[in-house]
Design an enzyme around this catalytic site. Sequence first.
Site, PDB file in Angstrom:
ATOM      1  N   GLU A 169      30.553 -71.570 -87.884  1.00 58.05           N
ATOM      2  CA  GLU A 169      31.124 -71.856 -89.198  1.00 58.05           C
ATOM      3  C   GLU A 169      30.741 -70.778 -90.203  1.00 58.05           C
ATOM      4  O   GLU A 169      31.551 -70.383 -91.050  1.00 58.05           O
ATOM      5  CB  GLU A 169      30.638 -73.218 -89.690  1.00 58.05           C
ATOM      6  CG  GLU A 169      31.194 -73.626 -91.049  1.00 58.05           C
ATOM      7  CD  GLU A 169      30.596 -74.915 -91.565  1.00 58.05           C
ATOM      8  OE1 GLU A 169      30.947 -75.317 -92.696  1.00 58.05           O
ATOM      9  OE2 GLU A 169      29.779 -75.532 -90.861  1.00 58.05           O
ATOM     10  N   GLU A 306      37.116 -78.140 -96.511  1.00 61.15           N
ATOM     11  CA  GLU A 306      36.898 -78.128 -95.063  1.00 61.15           C
ATOM     12  C   GLU A 306      38.227 -77.716 -94.443  1.00 61.15           C
ATOM     13  O   GLU A 306      39.186 -78.487 -94.410  1.00 61.15           O
ATOM     14  CB  GLU A 306      36.488 -79.519 -94.577  1.00 61.15           C
ATOM     15  CG  GLU A 306      35.185 -80.030 -95.139  1.00 61.15           C
ATOM     16  CD  GLU A 306      33.963 -79.512 -94.391  1.00 61.15           C
ATOM     17  OE1 GLU A 306      34.129 -78.634 -93.519  1.00 61.15           O
ATOM     18  OE2 GLU A 306      32.854 -79.974 -94.686  1.00 61.15           O
TER      19      GLU A 306
END
Length: 342
Positions: A169, A306
Amino acid sequence: MGPDGDDFEDFYRDDDPRRGSGGRRFGGRPLLVTFAALVPTALAAWVLWQVVGGPGETEPPKVLPAAGGSASTAISEPSSPSPKAESPSSASASPSKSAPAPSKTPPKKTTAPAAGGSGPLRGKVVVIDPGHNPGNFRHTADINRSVNVGNGSKECDTTGTSTNGGYTEAQFTLDVARRLRSILEQQGATVQLTQNGDRAWGPCVTERAAIGNKAHADAVVSVHADGSAAGNRGFHVILPASVQAGAADTRPIVGPSRDLGERIAGNFLKVTGEPPSNYIGKGTALDTRSDLGGLNLSTVPKVFIECGNMRDAQDAGRLTSGAWRQKAAQGISEGIVSFLRG
């Protein structure tokens, strides 16, 4: 809840030194004989100078052209560990074999805001917060310490998540943040990153909020990717809840942050084609939370996004694509521009 500097090589073309000879012929045979005797000695000295001394210290260095053609300018992107951000809703992932190693040469620090240009966003300040830091894996004691977020305590930061293939990430968020910065700067905005691969770990969620506050940002966006179960797909934008506790008071920013978040969600959907989350937000792509220090401690409009679920194969295929990450940056930027221009 993925790197900048260009190296340039200069190529030079050097002419071989050309040395001429000449002289006068004076009358009288003895002088001519003497001159002729000196020639071999001078020639030998010149050859020795060429072998030992070379062309001289002031001559530019010679660099061979790239194979297959003429000399060209080489540009490279260094890999860069980046600092981390708060993890809104994803499980921390343990380091994988493909987790990026630290660069052998110190990366150029570029977290300071670049001067705004002359475009439609001139005078506007945007702070982009790339979630997490690849170096967090090596600094667990630092990131696990508790910090006060107003209405409770949270970890300073987390490692973030990753795809099943090991794409982290932290790599994703930094790559999207840099692309987003370029787009906004082209429109005249002054853009600052909370980290740009120039720290060993961090910063903590409290510092991330403080960076946006200190910059008096017109908008702050924290970029993330989720780490939910396979089959959970889509993106969602996290909005600050109304919190008044300790150092946190989000009441002045709840309204403008929702406006920012809704505009980002709409444009992100339009540009990327990523669907709204099917597991958070009940199809609205919006989620309101009161437990995130990066939101609780902000005094300027701020949201988290997100961009997808790294643990879902279909979403992971998009998140690992450079072309799709460019779309993600474009979609976020269009939402920011819409918000800033009213």
